[in-house]
Write a protein that holds these residues in place. Structure first.
Motif, PDB file in Angstrom:
ATOM      1  N   UNK A  74      -1.183   2.734   8.796  1.00  0.00           N
ATOM      2  CA  UNK A  74      -0.726   2.050  10.005  1.00  0.00           C
ATOM      3  C   UNK A  74       0.250   0.950   9.597  1.00  0.00           C
ATOM      4  N   UNK A  75       1.523   1.269   9.573  1.00  0.00           N
ATOM      5  CA  UNK A  75       2.499   0.285   9.135  1.00  0.00           C
ATOM      6  C   UNK A  75       3.869   0.655   9.678  1.00  0.00           C
ATOM      7  N   UNK A  76       4.806  -0.332   9.641  1.00  0.00           N
ATOM      8  CA  UNK A  76       6.136  -0.079  10.197  1.00  0.00           C
ATOM      9  C   UNK A  76       7.074   0.629   9.246  1.00  0.00           C
ATOM     10  N   UNK A  77       6.646   0.876   7.983  1.00  0.00           N
ATOM     11  CA  UNK A  77       7.555   1.471   7.005  1.00  0.00           C
ATOM     12  C   UNK A  77       7.360   2.978   6.879  1.00  0.00           C
ATOM     13  N   UNK A  78       6.471   3.539   7.674  1.00  0.00           N
ATOM     14  CA  UNK A  78       6.253   4.982   7.653  1.00  0.00           C
ATOM     15  C   UNK A  78       5.755   5.421   9.020  1.00  0.00           C
ATOM     16  N   UNK A 116      -2.732  10.725  -1.643  1.00  0.00           N
ATOM     17  CA  UNK A 116      -3.240   9.506  -1.010  1.00  0.00           C
ATOM     18  C   UNK A 116      -3.126   9.494   0.482  1.00  0.00           C
ATOM     19  N   UNK A 117      -2.647  10.562   1.090  1.00  0.00           N
ATOM     20  CA  UNK A 117      -2.514  10.624   2.546  1.00  0.00           C
ATOM     21  C   UNK A 117      -3.141  11.904   3.049  1.00  0.00           C
ATOM     22  N   UNK A 118      -3.411  11.970   4.351  1.00  0.00           N
ATOM     23  CA  UNK A 118      -4.053  13.143   4.935  1.00  0.00           C
ATOM     24  C   UNK A 118      -3.185  13.844   5.972  1.00  0.00           C
ATOM     25  N   UNK A 119      -2.075  13.222   6.408  1.00  0.00           N
ATOM     26  CA  UNK A 119      -1.154  13.844   7.358  1.00  0.00           C
ATOM     27  C   UNK A 119       0.263  13.608   6.869  1.00  0.00           C
ATOM     28  N   UNK A 120       1.219  14.477   7.248  1.00  0.00           N
ATOM     29  CA  UNK A 120       2.616  14.264   6.868  1.00  0.00           C
ATOM     30  C   UNK A 120       3.158  12.984   7.494  1.00  0.00           C
ATOM     31  N   UNK A 166       0.822  -1.204   0.000  1.00  0.00           N
ATOM     32  CA  UNK A 166       0.000   0.000   0.000  1.00  0.00           C
ATOM     33  C   UNK A 166       0.862   1.263   0.000  1.00  0.00           C
ATOM     34  N   UNK A 167       1.948   1.244   0.781  1.00  0.00           N
ATOM     35  CA  UNK A 167       2.844   2.389   0.805  1.00  0.00           C
ATOM     36  C   UNK A 167       3.536   2.584  -0.540  1.00  0.00           C
ATOM     37  N   UNK A 168       3.946   1.483  -1.177  1.00  0.00           N
ATOM     38  CA  UNK A 168       4.600   1.598  -2.479  1.00  0.00           C
ATOM     39  C   UNK A 168       3.660   2.216  -3.514  1.00  0.00           C
ATOM     40  N   UNK A 169       2.363   1.888  -3.440  1.00  0.00           N
ATOM     41  CA  UNK A 169       1.404   2.470  -4.373  1.00  0.00           C
ATOM     42  C   UNK A 169       1.272   3.975  -4.136  1.00  0.00           C
ATOM     43  N   UNK A 170       1.289   4.386  -2.871  1.00  0.00           N
ATOM     44  CA  UNK A 170       1.213   5.819  -2.571  1.00  0.00           C
ATOM     45  C   UNK A 170       2.447   6.536  -3.098  1.00  0.00           C
ATOM     46  N   UNK A 171       3.618   5.945  -2.919  1.00  0.00           N
ATOM     47  CA  UNK A 171       4.849   6.580  -3.375  1.00  0.00           C
ATOM     48  C   UNK A 171       4.909   6.676  -4.895  1.00  0.00           C
TER      49      UNK A 171
END
Length: 830
Positions: free
Chosen positions: A321-325, A214-218, A175-180
Motif C-alpha cells: 500500500x504505497x504511492x510508488x507502485x 515478495x509480492x502476491x499480485x502483479x 520496503x519497495x526498494x527491498x522488494x526490487x
C-alpha cells in the motif's frame, strides 16, 4: 459596536479551509454520478480536483480581497461624522472645494513644536493605572498573545502530523526498494509477451519485466523507468489469456501516467490532511484508475476478465500500500470492480467533444467554487468591499518590537488625489502586533468605486505608548516607531469653597486628536491615558448638565497637577440683528473659544478649543451661561430663513493668518460662512449680523427626462472658524458632549453631537425636493444618492460625481440635475 474580523494569515487560512471543503464536497457528489456514464470521468474528476486545490491555494492570497468581514456592518457616514477629529486637514480651506460626500473635517493640525520635558509618574500610580484604567488594553494584549500561541501550536501540530505521514511514505518506499533488490528478470517468454502487448497499446518503449517472491499480485512501479513486477508464484499458473489481461491492465496504468497522479494524490492528502474529505481521495483516485484499466484490459471478454479477478483474489495475501507502485488487485475492491465490469457505462467510451466539455465543466465548477463559492455560505459577509493588506512593524524608539499594539486604518486617500482631503473614511478592524512587533492591517482596496487607495492614515494604540497617527503609502511595508506616553494626574478644587471636586471632572487638551477619556477615580484624582509629549497644555472642566460649568486656567503639561482652582466661566449675552423678524424660529448659535496657557500668546494650532451651542429665544436673544474666560469669541448663527453673514473681506485679511491677499479674502467671503467675533468684555450684548438664506428647488430626472423619485440630495456649504474646526454649515461640534461620550467608554461619539441640521432632502414621486436655509455662497457642493442612479462625473477625467452651484443670499432658484444609470461610467476604471 463590537466587531470580529478575520484578517491577514487567519483570513487566508479560513478561506483555504472553506474553499477546499466546498471543492471536495462537490467532487464527492459528482464521483458517484459520473462513473455511471463513463469509467474515465471519475479519473478526470479527481485529477482536476487535485490540480484545482493547489491552484486555489496559490491564488488565495491574491483573491482573498474577496474575503469577508464577520461583523455587524455600520453605515459608513456614521463614522465619517464621528471620527474625523482624528484626521489632519489643510491649514486653510480650499477656495473651490469639491466634496464627494457631506463629511465633517477638522482643520486642527498635528502638533509640530518641541515637547516639554516629561516628569516621572510615581510607581504606585502607574500600577493603579495598569490595573484599572487599562483593563481593556490589557485584555487586548493578553488576547493577542494567546492567539499567537494558539497559532504557533496549530502550526506545529500541522507540521508534526504531516511529517508523520511523510515518514510513512518513506517507509513504504524503502520496503519497495527491498522488494526490487530481491527481484530477478522475468523469463524471456514473459518479457517478449509484455513487449508485444505494450507495443499494441501504443507505448513507445516496453516496460522492464521483473519477478519477485515478495509480492502476491502483479504491480506497476517506476515513474521515470516503468516496470511491471510479477509474483514468482503466479507466473507458472497464468494462462496466455490471463497474462494478456494482467499485462494490458498494467500497461494501461503506464499509458495514463497513473503512478505520478497517485503520488500527487498522496501529497494532496498530506497537504490538506486537516480536512476529512481529503482522507479517502488517494484510494478513490486509485480505484477510478483500476476501473478504467479494467475496461481497457477486458475488451471483448468481460466475463473471463471478471472470473480472473475472482480467482486471483482467492489466493491474495497482501499487497504494497504505497504511492510508488500500483497493485493489480486488492481484496477490498474485488466485489466493486466486478460489479463495475458488469455495468452498462463500463464499456462506454466518451468521444473527443465530450472530453473537452467535461474538462471545461470541471474547470468552471472548481474555479467558481474555489474563489467565490464561499459567498453563498450563511455568514455575515461583506463581499462588496475588496481588501488590500499591508505589513506593519511597530517598534519603540530603541528599535525593540512592541507586542500587543493595536494597528488600525482610519482614513484613505486615492492614488490620483494623494494631496487631497480624505475622500472616504473607512475604519477597519484592528490587528494586534505579535512577538516580533508585526501585524497585517487590512484596508479597502478602493476609496470609492474604482478609485484605488494610495495612502492610508494608520492609527496605533498601546497602553504604554502615546497614540500614533501617520500617513503611509500602501505600496511598501510600514515601520512605525511609538513614543513612550507621558502620564499625568490632576486634582481640582472649587475656588469658592476650596472643596475637592470628585465628580464630572474632565480634561481638554491642546491636541484634540488625543484620547479625551481621562479616568476619574473616587478620590477625585484624574488620570490621563498615555499622552504624546508634543501636547503642551490642558484645561480642567467640571461639566454637569443643568449647572454652570467650572473651568481651570489653561496650564502647561510639565508635571502632575495638584488642586487646580476651578471657577465659573464668563457669561456671553447676545442678540441676532434686526434683519431677522420676530419671533425667531429654530434659532441656534455656535461658539468657539481658543485658549492658550501662555499669557498674551497668539492663538495657534496648539490652543485649547472649547465649542458649544445654545438656542435663540423668540425675541432674538441668546445666552451662554458659562464659557472659558477669553477676550475673543467666534460665533455663527442660523434660524428659519436667515444665516449669519460673513465679515467683510478687509476684516478677514486682518484676522486670518493664512489669508495674505485681498483677492484671497474676497474669494473666502464668497465661498464660506466665516465666524464673526464677539468679546465677553463688552458691556453691550454681542450682535450677530444676519442675512437672508437661500432656497433651491431641485428636480432630478433620468437621461430620458423622466422624474426620479427617492433620490437623496445632499448639500455641503462650508463654515470656517479661525482658528478652530472647519465644518459643514449647520453641523456644530460640542466639546461637552464629546467629553461625556468619551468618559462613557464609547469608541464613537453620539451622532447627535455633531450632526444637527444637514442639508438633505429626498425627491417625491415627481422627482422634486426643496432645501432651504442655505447660505448664499459660491461653490456649494451637491451630491445625489440613489440605488439605481448616480450623477455623471463632472468632467471626462474627473474623480468626483458631485456638482457645484452658486446662489445669492435670499435667492430662490430651481436646479435640474440629470442622473445616469449606475455602471455607465465608473470612476477610476481605465
Amino acid at each position: 459596536m463590537s466587531r470580529l474580523q478575520l484578517s491577514g494569515p487567519e483570513l487566508i487560512l479560513a478561506l483555504v479551509l472553506l474553499r477546499t471543503t466546498l471543492v471536495l464536497s462537490i467532487a464527492w457528489l459528482l464521483h458517484g454520478t459520473l462513473r455511471r456514464f463513463s469509467v474515465r470521468f471519475p479519473v478526470y474528476l479527481w485529477r482536476f480536483t487535485m490540480v484545482g486545490l493547489f491552484v486555489m491555494v496559490g491564488t488565495t492570497p491574491f483573491l482573498s480581497g474577496w474575503g469577508f468581514q464577520f461583523a455587524e456592518r455600520s453605515p459608513q457616514n456614521e463614522w465619517q461624522t464621528q471620527w474625523t477629529h482624528l484626521l489632519p486637514a489643510h491649514q486653510g480651506p480650499a477656495l473651490e472645494p469639491v466634496i464627494t460626500e457631506p463629511v465633517i473635517t477638522s482643520t486642527a493640525d498635528a502638533p509640530g513644536s518641541a515637547s516639554p520635558a516629561a516628569t516621572s509618574q510615581p510607581a504606585a500610580s502607574i500600577q493603579n493605572l495598569r490595573r484599572g484604567d487599562n483593563a481593556q488594553h490589557a485584555f487586548a494584549f493578553s488576547f493577542a498573545v494567546l492567539r499567537e500561541r494558539i497559532t504557533i501550536a496549530a502550526c506545529f501540530g500541522y507540521i508534526a502530523i504531516a511529517g508523520l505521514m511523510l515518514l510513512r511514505i518513506l517507509r513504504q518506499f524503502i520496503a519497495l526498494r527491498l522488494v526490487l533488490r530481491q527481484a530477478d528478470t522475468a523469463e524471456d517468454r514473459i518479457v517478449d509477451f509484455v513487449g508485444s502487448v505494450s507495443r499494441s497499446m501504443g507505448l513507445p518503449d516496453p516496460p522492464d519485466v521483473m519477478a519477485s517472491s515478495g509480492i502476491s499480485v502483479p504491480m506497476t512501479t517506476g515513474i521515470h523507468r516503468p516496470m511491471i513486477l510479477f509474483p514468482e508464484s503466479l507466473l507458472g499458473h497464468l494462462s496466455d489469456e490471463q497474462l494478456r489481461f494482467v499485462t494490458a491492465h498494467e500497461c494501461s496504468h503506464l499509458q495514463g501516467r497513473d503512478l505520478a497522479w497517485s503520488l500527487l494524490a498522496r501529497i494532496t492528502q498530506i497537504f490538506f490532511w486537516p480536512i476529512p474529505l481529503v482522507w479517502k481521495l488517494p484510494s478513490a483516485h486509485r480505484f477510478a484508475c483500476d476501473v478504467r484499466c479494467d475496461a481497457v484490459a477486458s475488451k471483448g471478454d468481460r466475463p473471463s476478465y471478471a472470473k480472473m479477478l475472482a480467482d486471483l483474489a482467492i489466493g491474495l495475501h497482501r499487497s504494497l500500500e504505497q504511492p510508488f507502485a500500483l497493485a493489480f488487485l486488492r481484496q477490498s475492491e474485488v466485489v466493486a470492480r466486478v460489479r463495475q465490469i458488469g455495468s452498462d457505462g463500463f464499456v462506454r467510451e466518451p468521444n473527443g467533444l465530450t472530453k473537452v466539455l467535461a474538462g471545461l465543466a470541471f474547470t468552471t465548477v472548481f474555479v467558481v467554487a474555489g474563489t467565490i463559492g464561499v459567498n453563498f455560505l450563511p455568514l455575515y459577509a461583506n463581499p462588496d468591499q475588496a481588501r488590500g493588506r499591508v505589513r506593519v512593524t511597530v517598534v519603540d524608539p530603541s528599535g525593540t518590537p512592541v507586542v500587543g499594539a493595536e494597528a488600525q486604518v482610519v482614513g484613505l486617500r486615492t492614488v490620483d488625489e494623494s494631496a487631497s482631503a480624505y475622500g472616504n473614511h473607512a475604519m477597519t478592524a484592528s490587528s494586534a502586533t505579535n512577538r516580533r512587533g508585526k501585524a497585517t492591517v487590512e484596508y479597502p482596496l478602493f476609496v470609492y468605486e474604482q478609485m484605488k487607495t494610495g495612502t492610508i492614515m494608520l492609527m496605533i494604540q498601546h497602553p504604554e505608548y502615546a497614540p500614533f497617527h501617520q500617513e503611509y503609502s500602501v505600496d511598501s511595508p510600514i515601520e512605525a516607531s511609538l513614543t513612550p506616553g507621558r502620564r499625568f494626574t490632576a486634582t481640582a478644587v472649587d475656588a469658592k469653597t476650596q472643596q475637592r471636586i470628585s465628580e464630572d471632572l474632565y480634561a481638554v487638551l491642546s491636541d484634540q486628536t488625543q484620547n479625551p477619556a481621562w479616568q476619574l477615580h473616587q478620590d477625585g484624582t484624574l488620570h490621563s491615558p498615555p499622552l504624546d509629549p508634543s501636547i503642551q497644555s490642558v484645561m480642567l472642566v467640571r461639566y454637569r448638565e443643568g449647572t454652570p460649568t467650572l473651568f481651570s486656567e489653561p496650564i502647561d503639561l510639565t508635571g502632575n497637577l495638584v488642586d487646580l482652582p476651578m471657577r465659573t466661566g464668563e457669561t456671553l449675552r447676545g442678540v441676532l440683528s434686526d434683519r431677522v423678524p420676530r419671533p425667531v424660529i429654530d434659532g441656534r448659535v455656535a461658539l468657539t473659544v481658543a485658549l492658550s496657557s501662555k499669557p498674551n500668546a497668539a492663538v495657534n494650532r496648539q490652543s485649547i478649543d472649547w465649542c458649544e451651542t445654545t438656542t435663540v429665544n423668540p425675541d432674538g436673544s441668546f445666552v451662554f451661561e458659562s464659557i472659558p474666560p477669553c477676550s475673543e469669541l467666534q460665533v455663527v448663527a442660523d434660524c428659519e430663513g436667515f444665516v449669519s453673514a460673513t465679515p467683510p473681506a478687509a476684516e478677514l485679511l486682518a484676522r486670518i493668518p493664512y489669508v495674505t491677499t485681498m483677492q484671497h479674502a474676497e474669494s473666502m467671503q464668497r465661498s464660506f460662512t466665516v465666524s464673526q467675533v464677539c468679546s465677553s468684555e463688552d458691556s453691550e450684548p454681542c450682535v450677530i449680523e444676519m442675512e437672508r438664506a437661500a432656497t433651491v428647488n431641485f428636480q432630478i430626472v433620468d437621461p430620458a427626462g423622466k422624474p426620479v423619485s427617492n433620490a437623496v440630495i445632499s448639500l455641503s456649504p462650508g463654515i470656517v472658524f479661525t482658528p478652530g474646526p472647519s465644518l459643514i454649515f449647520g453641523t456644530y461640534f460640542r466639546t461637552p458632549r464629546w467629553l461625556t461620550s468619551a468618559r462613557q467608554a464609547l469608541k464613537t461619539a453620539d451622532s447627535k453631537t455633531l450632526s444637527d441640521k444637514p442639508f438633505v432632502a429626498t425627491t417625491d414621486a415627481k422627482g422634486q425636493a426643496t432645501i432651504s436655509g442655505i447660505p448664499g455662497k459660491d461653490h456649494i457642493s451637491v451630491s445625489v444618492t440613489h440605488p439605481q442612479y448616480e450623477l455623471p462625473a463632472t468632467e471626462p477625467n474627473s474623480y468626483h460625481r458631485s456638482g457645484n452651484f452658486s446662489i445669492d443670499p435670499g435667492e430662490t432658484r430651481g436646479i435640474t440635475l440629470t442622473v445616469q444609470k449606475k455602471g455607465v461610467q465608473v470612476l477610476g476604471r481605465e
